[in-house]
Design a protein around this motif. Structure first.
Motif, PDB file in Angstrom:
ATOM      1  N   GLY A  92      41.225  43.160  52.961  1.00  0.00           N
ATOM      2  CA  GLY A  92      40.191  43.632  52.057  1.00  0.00           C
ATOM      3  C   GLY A  92      40.678  44.644  51.041  1.00  0.00           C
ATOM      4  N   VAL A  93      39.733  45.107  50.239  1.00  0.00           N
ATOM      5  CA  VAL A  93      39.995  46.084  49.191  1.00  0.00           C
ATOM      6  C   VAL A  93      39.881  47.482  49.795  1.00  0.00           C
ATOM      7  CG1 VAL A  93      39.235  46.998  46.969  1.00  0.00           C
ATOM      8  CG2 VAL A  93      39.049  44.538  47.446  1.00  0.00           C
ATOM      9  N   PRO A  94      40.956  48.282  49.796  1.00  0.00           N
ATOM     10  CA  PRO A  94      40.876  49.626  50.390  1.00  0.00           C
ATOM     11  C   PRO A  94      39.822  50.486  49.701  1.00  0.00           C
ATOM     12  CG  PRO A  94      43.157  48.995  49.996  1.00  0.00           C
ATOM     13  CD  PRO A  94      42.309  47.976  49.303  1.00  0.00           C
ATOM     14  N   SER A  95      38.999  51.132  50.509  1.00  0.00           N
ATOM     15  CA  SER A  95      37.987  52.053  50.003  1.00  0.00           C
ATOM     16  C   SER A  95      37.821  53.159  51.025  1.00  0.00           C
ATOM     17  CB  SER A  95      36.653  51.334  49.773  1.00  0.00           C
ATOM     18  OG  SER A  95      35.648  52.237  49.348  1.00  0.00           O
ATOM     19  N   ASP A  96      38.379  54.321  50.713  1.00  0.00           N
ATOM     20  CA  ASP A  96      38.379  55.432  51.655  1.00  0.00           C
ATOM     21  C   ASP A  96      39.058  54.976  52.950  1.00  0.00           C
ATOM     22  OD1 ASP A  96      37.918  57.980  52.622  1.00  0.00           O
ATOM     23  OD2 ASP A  96      35.848  57.586  53.183  1.00  0.00           O
ATOM     24  N   VAL A  97      38.348  54.998  54.086  1.00  0.00           N
ATOM     25  CA  VAL A  97      38.960  54.664  55.372  1.00  0.00           C
ATOM     26  C   VAL A  97      38.725  53.216  55.782  1.00  0.00           C
ATOM     27  CG1 VAL A  97      38.876  57.028  56.214  1.00  0.00           C
ATOM     28  CG2 VAL A  97      36.912  55.522  56.595  1.00  0.00           C
ATOM     29  N   TYR A  98      38.113  52.415  54.919  1.00  0.00           N
ATOM     30  CA  TYR A  98      37.788  51.033  55.262  1.00  0.00           C
ATOM     31  C   TYR A  98      38.455  50.056  54.295  1.00  0.00           C
ATOM     32  CZ  TYR A  98      34.163  53.001  58.271  1.00  0.00           C
ATOM     33  OH  TYR A  98      33.496  53.699  59.247  1.00  0.00           O
ATOM     34  N   GLY A  99      38.490  48.790  54.728  1.00  0.00           N
ATOM     35  CA  GLY A  99      38.823  47.691  53.842  1.00  0.00           C
ATOM     36  C   GLY A  99      37.555  46.898  53.595  1.00  0.00           C
ATOM     37  N   MET A 100      37.218  46.680  52.347  1.00  0.00           N
ATOM     38  CA  MET A 100      35.949  46.035  52.005  1.00  0.00           C
ATOM     39  C   MET A 100      36.156  44.541  51.765  1.00  0.00           C
ATOM     40  SD  MET A 100      34.269  48.849  52.141  1.00  0.00           S
ATOM     41  CE  MET A 100      32.669  48.141  51.733  1.00  0.00           C
ATOM     42  N   VAL A 101      35.291  43.712  52.357  1.00  0.00           N
ATOM     43  CA  VAL A 101      35.326  42.268  52.138  1.00  0.00           C
ATOM     44  C   VAL A 101      33.912  41.775  51.884  1.00  0.00           C
ATOM     45  CG1 VAL A 101      37.361  41.944  53.605  1.00  0.00           C
ATOM     46  CG2 VAL A 101      35.091  41.668  54.593  1.00  0.00           C
ATOM     47  N   THR A 102      33.787  40.723  51.110  1.00  0.00           N
ATOM     48  CA  THR A 102      32.490  40.105  50.891  1.00  0.00           C
ATOM     49  C   THR A 102      32.145  39.204  52.078  1.00  0.00           C
ATOM     50  OG1 THR A 102      33.399  38.156  49.791  1.00  0.00           O
ATOM     51  CG2 THR A 102      32.925  40.095  48.395  1.00  0.00           C
ATOM     52  N   PRO A 103      30.877  38.824  52.232  1.00  0.00           N
ATOM     53  CA  PRO A 103      30.525  37.882  53.295  1.00  0.00           C
ATOM     54  C   PRO A 103      31.310  36.571  53.216  1.00  0.00           C
ATOM     55  CG  PRO A 103      28.553  38.936  52.457  1.00  0.00           C
ATOM     56  CD  PRO A 103      29.674  39.364  51.558  1.00  0.00           C
ATOM     57  N   ALA A 104      31.547  36.084  52.010  1.00  0.00           N
ATOM     58  CA  ALA A 104      32.319  34.848  51.861  1.00  0.00           C
ATOM     59  C   ALA A 104      33.748  35.041  52.352  1.00  0.00           C
ATOM     60  CB  ALA A 104      32.309  34.390  50.400  1.00  0.00           C
ATOM     61  N   GLU A 105      34.358  36.169  52.009  1.00  0.00           N
ATOM     62  CA  GLU A 105      35.723  36.454  52.469  1.00  0.00           C
ATOM     63  C   GLU A 105      35.765  36.625  53.986  1.00  0.00           C
ATOM     64  OE1 GLU A 105      37.365  38.795  48.489  1.00  0.00           O
ATOM     65  OE2 GLU A 105      36.281  39.887  50.042  1.00  0.00           O
ATOM     66  N   PHE A 106      34.744  37.276  54.531  1.00  0.00           N
ATOM     67  CA  PHE A 106      34.665  37.434  55.977  1.00  0.00           C
ATOM     68  C   PHE A 106      34.662  36.073  56.668  1.00  0.00           C
ATOM     69  CE2 PHE A 106      31.973  37.573  59.806  1.00  0.00           C
ATOM     70  CZ  PHE A 106      32.639  38.521  60.566  1.00  0.00           C
ATOM     71  N   GLY A 107      33.910  35.132  56.130  1.00  0.00           N
ATOM     72  CA  GLY A 107      33.818  33.807  56.732  1.00  0.00           C
ATOM     73  C   GLY A 107      35.122  33.033  56.708  1.00  0.00           C
ATOM     74  N   GLU A 108      36.033  33.399  55.815  1.00  0.00           N
ATOM     75  CA  GLU A 108      37.291  32.674  55.685  1.00  0.00           C
ATOM     76  C   GLU A 108      38.435  33.301  56.482  1.00  0.00           C
ATOM     77  OE1 GLU A 108      37.956  32.586  51.506  1.00  0.00           O
ATOM     78  OE2 GLU A 108      36.355  31.133  51.096  1.00  0.00           O
ATOM     79  N   ASP A 251      28.659  43.898  47.595  1.00  0.00           N
ATOM     80  CA  ASP A 251      29.189  44.561  46.395  1.00  0.00           C
ATOM     81  C   ASP A 251      30.421  45.418  46.690  1.00  0.00           C
ATOM     82  OD1 ASP A 251      28.022  46.589  47.807  1.00  0.00           O
ATOM     83  OD2 ASP A 251      26.618  47.218  46.228  1.00  0.00           O
ATOM     84  N   LEU A 252      31.016  45.234  47.880  1.00  0.00           N
ATOM     85  CA  LEU A 252      32.237  45.947  48.259  1.00  0.00           C
ATOM     86  C   LEU A 252      32.049  47.467  48.254  1.00  0.00           C
ATOM     87  CD1 LEU A 252      34.980  43.821  46.441  1.00  0.00           C
ATOM     88  CD2 LEU A 252      34.101  43.588  48.768  1.00  0.00           C
ATOM     89  N   THR A 253      30.849  47.918  48.639  1.00  0.00           N
ATOM     90  CA  THR A 253      30.600  49.339  48.788  1.00  0.00           C
ATOM     91  C   THR A 253      30.091  49.619  50.195  1.00  0.00           C
ATOM     92  OG1 THR A 253      28.307  49.170  47.997  1.00  0.00           O
ATOM     93  CG2 THR A 253      30.017  49.634  46.350  1.00  0.00           C
ATOM     94  N   TYR A 254      30.386  50.830  50.670  1.00  0.00           N
ATOM     95  CA  TYR A 254      29.966  51.232  52.017  1.00  0.00           C
ATOM     96  C   TYR A 254      29.001  52.397  51.905  1.00  0.00           C
ATOM     97  CZ  TYR A 254      30.087  53.237  56.677  1.00  0.00           C
ATOM     98  OH  TYR A 254      29.729  53.730  57.920  1.00  0.00           O
ATOM     99  N   THR A 255      27.842  52.268  52.552  1.00  0.00           N
ATOM    100  CA  THR A 255      26.850  53.324  52.572  1.00  0.00           C
ATOM    101  C   THR A 255      26.680  53.813  53.993  1.00  0.00           C
ATOM    102  OG1 THR A 255      25.678  52.340  50.704  1.00  0.00           O
ATOM    103  CG2 THR A 255      24.485  53.973  52.009  1.00  0.00           C
ATOM    104  N   SER A 256      26.945  55.085  54.246  1.00  0.00           N
ATOM    105  CA  SER A 256      26.839  55.640  55.584  1.00  0.00           C
ATOM    106  C   SER A 256      25.411  55.524  56.102  1.00  0.00           C
ATOM    107  CB  SER A 256      27.275  57.102  55.605  1.00  0.00           C
ATOM    108  OG  SER A 256      27.157  57.651  56.875  1.00  0.00           O
ATOM    109  N   GLY A 257      25.303  55.111  57.388  1.00  0.00           N
ATOM    110  CA  GLY A 257      24.004  55.055  58.052  1.00  0.00           C
ATOM    111  C   GLY A 257      23.210  53.814  57.766  1.00  0.00           C
TER     112      GLY A 257
END
Length: 258
Positions: A92-108, A251-257
């Motif tokens: 995925g795309v590094p974002s802070d402490v996570y790697g972000m993936v879209t649902p489509a990418e997750f499925g693959e 949208d490759l963003t992480y929202t806490s909570g």
């Protein structure tokens, strides 16, 4: 290896066939609602976060051992959350402490991204925090964590020196609830965490509003991370894998909570 995905809402994407979705609230036919067999955990998510479901899972697993006995020392279990998953390599795309993936990418993603080699611990990454205690105080009421750790000491779950060392260290595991761990160790961990949480809520917790209502859950995460570090210290270094966990987001963003 059994692999559980904790959720509190209906799934919006298919999981891998080896993944079992669990909850303690009704979340659809494809999610096992553990509150049906352990009703004491229903509705406790606002205070305990995902630990409400994990505590129910602990009892569910122990009940399943009544006939066959507990698993062997090397049997592992996987734990993920409906949008966060530990992974065996950077994804995925590094974002802070996570790697972000879209649902489509997750499925693959191939299955081996989620399943480490036998006998291997799989952990999310660590974050630099200044100190664990300072980081907690910047985001929550530090009074709660100090009471929580004191109760853990009183119950014999940790000792004074280990607690002092942990609270003053500069790194902590991000999202310790997810990973691949020895099943027997994980069940004992959850039993110890629940003892501390119950004692904290009966002796020292104070009412809080909004996001801070999850104070017990926030404290559980810190104690969990401390106990996890103790496990890692005993494990062969060549059988420990640690990467940024992935977060599934349109949208490759992480929202806490969320």
């Amino acid at each position: 290896m059994r692999y559980f995905v904790v959720t509190h809402r209906p799934l919006d994407r298919p999981l891998r066939p080896f993944m079992e979705a669990i909850s303690t609230v009704p979340a659809g036919d494809d999610v096992l609602d553990l509150s049906a067999e352990h009703p004491q955990y229903a509705g406790r998510g606002p205070e305990l976060s995902e630990y409400a479901t994990l505590f129910a899972l602990r009892r569910h697993l122990q009940a399943s051992w009544s006939e066959s006995g507990p698993p062997s020392d090397d049997e592992m279990c996987g734990i993920a959350q409906y949008r966060r998953y530990p992974v065996t390599r950077p994804v995925g795309v590094p974002s802070d402490v996570y790697g972000m993936v879209t649902p489509a990418e997750f499925g693959e993603l191939p299955d081996d991204v989620f399943q480490p080699a036998p006998g291997t611990l799989l952990l999310p990454s660590v974050a630099q925090v200044g100190t664990v205690l300072g980081q907690y105080g910047r985001n929550h009421a530090v009074r709660d964590l100090l009471h929580f750790m004191g109760i853990a000491i009183d119950l014999g779950v940790i000792d004074d020196r280990a607690a002092a060392s942990f609270l003053s260290q500069s790194v902590m595991v991000v999202a310790p609830t997810i990973g691949v761990y020895p099943t027997r160790w994980y069940v004992q961990l959850l039993e110890d965490l629940e003892r501390v949480a119950d004692a904290f809520e009966s002796r020292a917790a104070v009412p809080r509003e909004g996001y801070q209502r999850r104070a017990t859950g926030f404290c559980l995460e810190r104690l969990h991370g401390m106990l996890l570090a103790g496990l890692v210290a005993t494990w062969p270094g060549d059988r420990v894998t640690q990467n940024r966990a992935i977060v599934v987001s349109e949208d490759l963003t992480y929202t806490s909570g969320g």
